[in-house]
Design an enzyme around this catalytic site. Structure first.
Site, short mmCIF file in Angstrom:
data_model
loop_
_atom_site.label_atom_id
_atom_site.label_comp_id
_atom_site.label_asym_id
_atom_site.label_seq_id
_atom_site.Cartn_x
_atom_site.Cartn_y
_atom_site.Cartn_z
N VAL A 1 37.09 -10.94 18.47
CA VAL A 1 36.74 -9.77 19.30
C VAL A 1 35.23 -9.59 19.34
O VAL A 1 34.64 -9.27 20.38
CB VAL A 1 37.44 -8.51 18.76
CG1 VAL A 1 37.01 -7.27 19.55
CG2 VAL A 1 38.95 -8.67 18.81
N TYR A 2 34.59 -9.80 18.19
CA TYR A 2 33.13 -9.68 18.10
C TYR A 2 32.44 -10.66 19.04
O TYR A 2 31.55 -10.28 19.82
CB TYR A 2 32.70 -9.91 16.66
CG TYR A 2 31.22 -10.11 16.47
CD1 TYR A 2 30.34 -9.03 16.53
CD2 TYR A 2 30.68 -11.37 16.22
CE1 TYR A 2 28.97 -9.20 16.35
CE2 TYR A 2 29.33 -11.55 16.03
CZ TYR A 2 28.48 -10.47 16.10
OH TYR A 2 27.12 -10.64 15.93
N LEU A 3 32.83 -11.93 18.98
CA LEU A 3 32.19 -12.94 19.83
C LEU A 3 32.43 -12.65 21.30
O LEU A 3 31.54 -12.85 22.14
CB LEU A 3 32.70 -14.33 19.47
CG LEU A 3 32.27 -14.87 18.11
CD1 LEU A 3 32.90 -16.23 17.86
CD2 LEU A 3 30.75 -14.97 18.01
#
Length: 218
Positions: free
Chosen positions: A128-130
């Site tokens: 999700v971060y990337l």
């Protein structure tokens, strides 16, 4: 020159504030916690209280009014869940870009991440971060009023900086001290010819100032 840094108490941001203040620039760092203000003042920066997760574009544009450079160095942090990756790593970055454009701040530096990709697949928090970082980078590229540069460091470490890096459109995976990330950002502030570039950064063998000059205008 006035530079406003989102995420002003971050480990990269505090290093950058010291470098920019040493160059004689006027530096402000946006923070949410007033208790962090003393650390920013020690670094030579003016603390500005603002929660980028709830602030309006108009409010943040007011903070940015008169700035020459905006730097997005905020992040939800390693202990946060997927929801805050969306609200900080994507949402706050988009807000900051919109506010910079509204405030007519031409130069914008985005601290992103190697591997950031709006089409990255997976449901783990790092996935999700990337994806969130990739979406923020992609949005920034549509802001025609900004002279943006996206910096994508490799795995960050707290090792002492060496001042020697590899800075290219594609470096491949690697590690890099936060000291050297801050040093590259300081050089990017002074090198507007890097506008329009997305650059990966890892440790290498080229002095920071030379590495930035080498990519300028490419």
């Amino acid at each position: 020159m006035r530079i406003v840094i989102a995420g002003g108490h971050g480990r990269i941001a505090l290093r950058l504030e010291r470098l920019l203040a040493a160059r004689g620039y006027e530096v402000a760092g946006i923070i949410r916690d007033p208790e962090q203000g003393a650390d920013l003042r020690e670094a030579g920066a003016e603390p500005v209280l603002c929660d980028l997760e709830s602030a309006s574009v108009e409010h943040v544009a007011g903070i940015l009014h008169g700035a020459d450079v905006a730097v997005f160095a905020a992040g939800a942090g390693p202990g946060s869940g997927a929801g805050r990756k969306e609200t900080v790593d994507r949402g706050a970055a988009v807000l900051f870009a919109d506010a910079a454009e509204r405030a007519r701040v031409r130069r914008f530096l985005m601290v992103s991440s190697m591997g950031a990709d709006p089409r990255h697949e997976g449901d783990e928090v790092f996935d999700v971060y990337l994806r969130a970082k990739g979406e923020a980078d992609e949005y920034l590229r549509t802001r025609l009023g900004l002279e943006w540069t996206v910096l994508r460091p490799g795995t960050l470490t707290d090792d002492p900086g060496t001042g020697l890096v590899r800075l290219e459109a594609h470096t491949g995976p690697g590690r890099v001290p936060r000291d050297d990330v801050a040093a590259v950002l300081a050089e990017l502030v002074d090198t507007p010819a890097t506008a329009g570039l997305t650059l990966e950064l890892v440790s290498g063998s080229t002095p920071v100032s030379v590495a930035v000059k080498d990519v300028a205008g490419n």
